[in-house]
Design an enzyme around this catalytic site. Sequence first.
Site, PDB file in Angstrom:
ATOM      1  N   SER A 141      48.482   4.569  25.176  1.00 51.71           N
ATOM      2  CA  SER A 141      49.748   3.829  25.230  1.00 51.71           C
ATOM      3  C   SER A 141      50.598   4.407  26.344  1.00 51.71           C
ATOM      4  CB  SER A 141      50.486   3.966  23.892  1.00 51.71           C
ATOM      5  OG  SER A 141      51.818   3.499  23.999  1.00 51.71           O
ATOM      6  N   TYR A 154      53.207   9.675  16.957  1.00 50.67           N
ATOM      7  CA  TYR A 154      52.507   8.600  17.679  1.00 50.67           C
ATOM      8  C   TYR A 154      52.286   8.923  19.154  1.00 50.67           C
ATOM      9  CZ  TYR A 154      51.432   4.100  19.767  1.00 50.67           C
ATOM     10  OH  TYR A 154      50.833   3.100  20.498  1.00 50.67           O
TER      11      TYR A 154
END
Length: 269
Positions: A141, A154
Site C-alpha cells: 500500500s 496496518y
Amino acid sequence: MKKTNQKYTLITGSSQGLGKAFAEICAKKMQNLILISLPNENNGKLAKELEEKYGIKAIQYEADLTKKEDLYKVIAFVKNYRINMLINNAGIGGAKRFEDATLTYLSDMVLLNILSLVTLTHQLLPVLKQEEEAYILNISSVAAFAPMPFKTVYPASKAFVYSFSRGLKSELEYSNIHVAVAHPGPMPTNENVTKRVKALTGMVKYSVLTPKETAEICLEKLLQKKTVIIPGKFNWFNSLLLRFLPIPLQLKILNGKLKPEASEIQSNG
C-alpha cells in the site's frame, strides 16, 4: 491427486475489490484461476461466471488465512496444481485508536497481512520454480511509506510486505521467478471503504483509482518485470511526499486527517 498439466494463477482475497478485479482481468487474458476467499463470500459464483464468460478453468477455495489449519489446507490443496503466478492480495486494514482496538483485531491483521503472505510464498516457491517463467505479486500500500497514527499496525504490516518483497526479489534475481510489490492508493473496494474514499479531500481525492484500473496497471507492470509498482501518477507523487517529508511533519498532518476517521468509527461501533 495427480497434478494437472494446465497452469493456474492463484489469487488470495479474490471475492471483492482488488482481488476480484485481478480475477476478472486474468480470466480475460485466458489464465486459469485458483480463487481463495473467506467462506460465504460468493466466490463459487464468481468462479462459475468467469468460466462461462471466458472459457477458462476457475477453482474456488474457501479458507480463513488467519487460521493456521486453514492456511495449510490451502497449501496442500494448491500444490496439486501447476502455478505460474501468485498474487498475494488478501489483507485487512482500518482506522482505530490502538488502545481501543481488540487484540484479536490486531493479531488478525498481522496474521493475514504478514504471516499468511510469507507462508504461502515460502511453501509455493518449489511449485513456482517448476515453471519456465513465474511471477509473484505482493500487494502492499502507499501507506507502507509512512508511519500512521490511528492505523499503527496496518502501515507497519505493509512496510513489511515492501521490505520482504524487495529482499526476495534480490534472492531470486537469477531464477525463473520475478517478484514485484504493488503500492495501491485509496480504492472503493467495499461499502465501508467506499464511504471513506468519498469523504477524501485535497490531493488524496485525485489519487483514487477503481480496483479495475489498479489491477490493470499492476498486471501490466508485473509482466514487464517491474519491481515496485505504484499505480497512478498522484499515488506516485504522494508516495514521494511520504518518503521524503520529515517524519514529525508527516505525523502531524496524518494525525489531523486520521483522528476524525478513527473517532467516527469508534462512535459508530
